[in-house]
Design an enzyme around this catalytic site. Structure first.
Site, PDB file in Angstrom:
ATOM      1  N   ASN A   1      -1.708   7.026  10.771  1.00 27.75           N
ATOM      2  CA  ASN A   1      -2.827   7.410   9.907  1.00 27.75           C
ATOM      3  C   ASN A   1      -4.137   6.888  10.475  1.00 27.75           C
ATOM      4  OD1 ASN A   1      -2.076   4.699   9.361  1.00 27.75           O
ATOM      5  ND2 ASN A   1      -3.269   4.779   7.477  1.00 27.75           N
TER       6      ASN A   1
ATOM      7  N   CYS B   1      -5.585   4.145   9.951  1.00 30.31           N
ATOM      8  CA  CYS B   1      -5.599   2.705  10.232  1.00 30.31           C
ATOM      9  C   CYS B   1      -4.371   2.246  11.002  1.00 30.31           C
ATOM     10  CB  CYS B   1      -5.717   1.910   8.934  1.00 30.31           C
ATOM     11  SG  CYS B   1      -6.962   2.527   7.806  1.00 30.31           S
TER      12      CYS B   1
ATOM     13  N   GLU C   1      -1.211   2.046  10.297  1.00 31.86           N
ATOM     14  CA  GLU C   1      -0.098   1.309   9.684  1.00 31.86           C
ATOM     15  C   GLU C   1       0.932   2.223   9.034  1.00 31.86           C
ATOM     16  OE1 GLU C   1      -2.824   1.588   6.052  1.00 31.86           O
ATOM     17  OE2 GLU C   1      -2.889   1.744   8.230  1.00 31.86           O
TER      18      GLU C   1
END
Length: 961
Positions: free
Chosen positions: A584, A586, A588
């Site tokens: 995604n 970020c 994670e």
């Protein structure tokens, strides 16, 4: 010798002030407010005199020194005067303290640190002398008769007694805080006819200028902001001027809460269903004293971006905010009130915090509560532009996006419909970039997206250049994040210094969905076809050359990030139901995507700092927190407002959530463990094991109560393969994996329960960056080491002095916290490493990000990763980068089995300005006008000469929220 700007005439022995600098500074009409309240004409020559005396006192009085000093003084005087003129108030006046602040700031900016230090120390000495003389000789001055403009627009006597009462209440119970100092500083900024907003701002600004000397002033500032917020909220709901102190509010919160819900429903901001709760029962559960737990940065962030408002008027107080979120998450519970109180208790205690979209939208008419959306883009125009439209719809309500673009054919590939050649993936990325900017989430945050491309795609080299500031701007995406999706085979080819072949996916469609040994077999078969001339679009490069260029661009532009395809898929619990094609925004989240399914993840983070004592991790408290948090996250899936059907379909079928953590460094410091140590790595392991155990247990309990998720059968869970067990699958695929496998808890019993009862959620853990919600809770973000121990943090709410309170307490205990220590911390960019009088144990415990070898961060992350079914946002820091160091770092990350990495943060060319920070604490968005003048904002900026480091808290970047 006098180093203060109070000299009336310049001695003849001093170098003359140049006409140029005097003319620059002598614009008529400016005045200086003296300490006794008198006003005198502003005379720039006095600044030059004071500067000259300061330099000569430190550097000597020889002829050569005098000539050098003259040149320096001329430049500095012009800078100081220009800065003062820019900051002059409507009356064209400056306070004498503001003038001296600017002198000090100019000396620090010019890096005349010895002179500046002498100036600071002498200035403090003179201030103490004045205070002593005043106390001994001066009669008590008569209080000036000031008036204010009240809420009705009428002039009324200024209520100095209430101002003193509010400040004393804000300072109550805080060590090292002196209410009288705040009151005196606030009175310095009062004037006849002051508005209510300016009157509220004066003590806030006064308190926040003291934060660098005593961290507890951040709580004073927050409590003073609360007073302004209470007046704003109570007056809006009552429809007339109203206000209350914190003590008075304790008795009024209940009545206020009912009015708050009615007001929110009336203005179509709250779901009318909230009005059907037993509001009396909920109001009785509110804990007004928890308002006092906020630090200033956290409360100001909530004020600016989270609290409900009508035309800018906030009517949501902090405990009502937490209860609104809790009610929104309890809407479908059987005993809604009991669950809402349980959820409220967890949020308001800061033991756990939901993600930003949940905090924004829970209980509203559009409850889009999910944080992350992952899509895969098809290779046709209808599919591409539907994906762009989906991005806009998903981003509208605060979702962060990850797009897999690997299927889109490359530059030069054949287009059957037109018998032409493709322009590749880059032009479409440009469209996606501009869409993210256009859809800015109602002004709360700029839309943000990350594009992923597999390393074998023929456009990978153009993809590398997307964030460059040179070249054809039509083939640049300055606002889009980018990331590599790297197969293990590529890393193996780099190690072997072998060739690597780039393909267009329309000719090699199998590669997109394959990983591990199957990918290797197919890839080598396509290489053989290319060698036989059976593939039209391909190019061969040295794997090592491409790897070096990947690292170079990562360093120079901050992108593309490096993530690893094979561990994300091989260890995925949902391999039976699809393929993970990207992470995604970020890095994670690792969930499957397809044409029919847009992956959705619902995030929240445990505040680890709240779950440790001086001796150990509090397992009982952690269990309570995780059990409730998992229920809240699971509720999001059913309550959520889905903007596209593919997201709803995916979320209801798999029900993934991402429970993470924050405050890791705070926990280490409580335990007295240095980040760069084996003990810290061991704690990362044991704490994540405990969190994983409780999260999986809680999901199994929810499965027993509510049923297992629909796609459970065939998953790794159903086969008794937990995240710790899936390490063996990755090792089998690679042939070897250097990773610690130790365990401490009763996993055999849990494994048996999961196999029998099932899981409510396909995925349960992911560690997000938490930059904003950690601000709310007042702890270090995520798993990050501290950036600095003293700095100014810039975000959408302004510029905030951040001081490591734990460090200050330790320095106080050893008699080391004083003005010189503050000055040294600024000079050494918040680092203790070069301050000789600080003991080595404190230097190790409070080492900052760039003092810690990032290999320690990778080792700790690897220990966490063995327990996590998804991934973690792992930033890496490198103070003195080189190609060799970057290669070693990212190769280590791959060898340790990490699934993803996030930003590479290199030390910037522009550092924190070394000023006093007095009066420099940026804007305060709670009011529209500023009473006190302020120095230039002090910000942590991205690197300019040595690479593009991520701005530590970029308010325009969804990735840091």
């Amino acid at each position: 010798m006098s180093l203060l700007i109070e000299t009336e005439t310049a001695p003849s022995a001093l170098p003359p002030i140049s006409q140029a600098s005097a003319k620059t500074a002598s614009e008529p009409g400016y005045q200086v407010i003296r300490r006794h309240g008198g006003v005198t004409p502003f005379d720039p020559a006095k600044i030059a005199v004071a500067l000259t005396k300061a330099f000569l006192a430190v550097e000597g009085t020889g002829a050569a020194a005098s000539r050098r000093v003259h040149d320096i003084v001329e430049v500095l005087t012009g800078q100081i005067v220009n800065a003062l003129i820019r900051r002059a108030d409507a009356g064209r006046t400056f306070h004498i303290e503001d003038v001296q602040d600017q002198v000090e700031l100019a000396l620090m900016r010019g890096e005349y640190h010895k002179v500046a230090r002498a100036y600071v120390l002498y200035r403090d000495e003179r201030a103490r002398e004045r205070a002593q003389v005043l106390a001994e000789t001066a009669p008590a001055p008569a209080a000036p008769m000031l008036s204010m403009i009240n809420a009705l627009g009428e002039r009324a006597p200024l209520d100095a007694a209430r101002l003193a009462r509010i400040v004393n209440e804000a300072a109550a119970g805080l060590d090292g805080v002196v209410a009288e100092t705040v009151i005196a500083e606030a009175h310095r900024n009062l004037y006849d006819g002051i508005s209510l907003d300016e009157l509220a701002l004066a003590p806030i600004l006064a308190a926040r200028t003291l934060i660098e000397t005593e961290p507890n002033y951040t709580f004073v500032s927050a409590r003073l902001l609360l007073d302004k917020l209470r007046r704003e909220a109570l007056s809006f709901i009552a429809g007339r001027p109203d206000q209350a102190t914190q003590a008075e509010m304790a008795a009024r919160y209940g009545d206020y809460f009912a009015g708050y819900v009615a007001t929110g429903i009336k203005h179509e901001l709250l779901d009318p269903e909230l009005g059907r709760f037993d509001l009396g029962r909920l109001a009785a559960a509110l804990k007004p004293e928890r308002d006092l737990a906020f630090q200033f940065l956290g409360l100001q962030t909530l004020y600016d971006r989270y609290f409900l408002h009508v035309s800018g008027s906030r009517f949501e107080l902090p405990q009502a905010f937490f209860m609104r979120v809790a009610m929104g998450l309890a809407l479908r519970e059987i005993d809604r009130e009991a669950r809402a109180i349980e959820f409220y208790d967890l949020l308001s205690s800061f033991d756990f915090m939901a993600s930003t979209p949940t905090l924004f939208n829970a209980g509203t008419l559009r409850p889009q509560l999910s944080s992350c959306f992952l899509t895969t883009v098809p290779d046709d125009l209808d599919g591409i532009f539907k994906s762009v439209k989906d991005n806009a719809l998903l981003a509208k309500y605060s979702g962060g996006l990850g797009n897999d673009w690997t299927r889109v054919r490359g530059l030069g590939a054949h287009i059957k419909g037109t018998n032409g050649e493709s322009q590749g993936v880059v032009p479409f990325l440009k469209v996606a970039n501009d869409t993210a900017i256009a859809v800015n989430q109602g002004g709360k945050r700029k839309g943000a997206v990350c594009a992923y491309l597999e390393t074998w795609h023929v456009d990978i080299e153009e993809f590398l250049d997307l964030r460059k500031n040179t070249g054809d701007d039509r083939r640049r995406t300055h606002d889009m994040n980018t990331a590599h999706w790297v197969p293990d085979l590529f890393m193996q080819r780099v190690e072997q210094d072998a060739a690597w072949t780039l393909f267009s996916p329309d000719e090699t469609p199998d590669l997109h969905d394959l990983y591990g040994p199957a990918f290797k077999t197919a890839y080598e078969a396509f290489e053989a076809k290319a060698a036989r001339g059976e593939i039209e679009v391909f190019r061969q490069v040295r794997a090592g050359d491409l790897w070096r260029r990947m690292l170079t661009m990562l360093f120079e532009t901050g992108h593309p990030w490096i993530t690893f395809k094979d561990p994300c898929n091989i260890r995925s619990p949902q391999g039976h139901a699809g393929v993970v094609h990207s992470s995604n925004l970020c890095t994670e989240i690792t969930l499957n995507t397809s044409n029919d399914e847009v992956a959705v993840c619902n995030l929240g983070s445990v505040n680890l700092a709240q779950h440790v004592t001086a001796d150990s991790l509090d397992r009982d408290r952690l269990k309570r927190t995780v059990t409730t948090a998992m229920r809240m996250l699971d509720n999001v899936i059913d309550i959520n407002f889905y903007t596209i059907p593919e997201a709803r379909r995916s979320n209801l079928r798999h029900r993934p959530v991402g429970l993470g953590l924050m405050g890791f460094q705070d926990a280490l410091q409580t335990l007295r463990i240095a980040y760069a140590s084996e003990a810290a790595v061991a704690f990362a392991d044991s704490s994540m094991e405990a969190l994983a155990f409780e999260a999986i247990s809680a999901s199994a309990d929810l499965a027993a109560e509510r049923g297992r998720y629909p796609s459970f059968e065939g998953s790794l869970w159903s086969k008794g393969i937990l995240p710790i067990d899936s390490i063996e699958l990755l090792e089998t695929a690679r042939g070897e994996l250097d990773l610690d496998r130790s365990q401490r808890l009763d996993w055999a019993s849990l494994r048996a329960r999961v196999t029998t009862v099932g899981m409510r959620n396909s995925n349960v853990m992911a560690i997000a960056p938490t930059a904003t919600i950690s601000n709310i809770c007042g702890v270090a973000q995520s798993i990050e080491p501290a950036y600095q121990n003293l700095y100014v943090k810039s975000n959408m709410s302004g510029d905030f002095t951040v001081v490591n309170a734990a460090l200050v307490n330790d320095l106080k205990a050893r008699g080391l916290w004083d003005a010189v220590m503050i000055s040294d911390l600024k000079y050494f960019d918040g680092s203790l490493g070069q301050i000789d009088r600080v003991p080595d144990d404190l230097k190790a415990l409070y080492a900052t990000a760039f003092e810690i070898d990032s290999a320690w961060l990778i080792e700790a992350a690897a220990r966490r990763q063995k327990w996590i079914d998804q991934a973690q946002s792992l930033n890496l820091y490198i103070a003195n980068p080189s190609g060799r160091k970057l290669d070693a770092l990212y190769t280590l990350a791959w060898k340790r089995g990490l699934k993803t990495t996030y930003y590479l943060r290199s030390r910037s060319a522009t550092h924190v300005e070394k000023s006093t920070l007095k009066g420099t604490d940026g804007k305060l968005n709670a009011v529209s006008s500023v009473v006190a003048t302020a120095a230039a904002p002090i910000a942590i900026t991205a690197g300019e000469a040595w690479g593009q480091a991520c701005v530590i808290d970029d308010p325009t970047c969804e990735a840091c929220q």
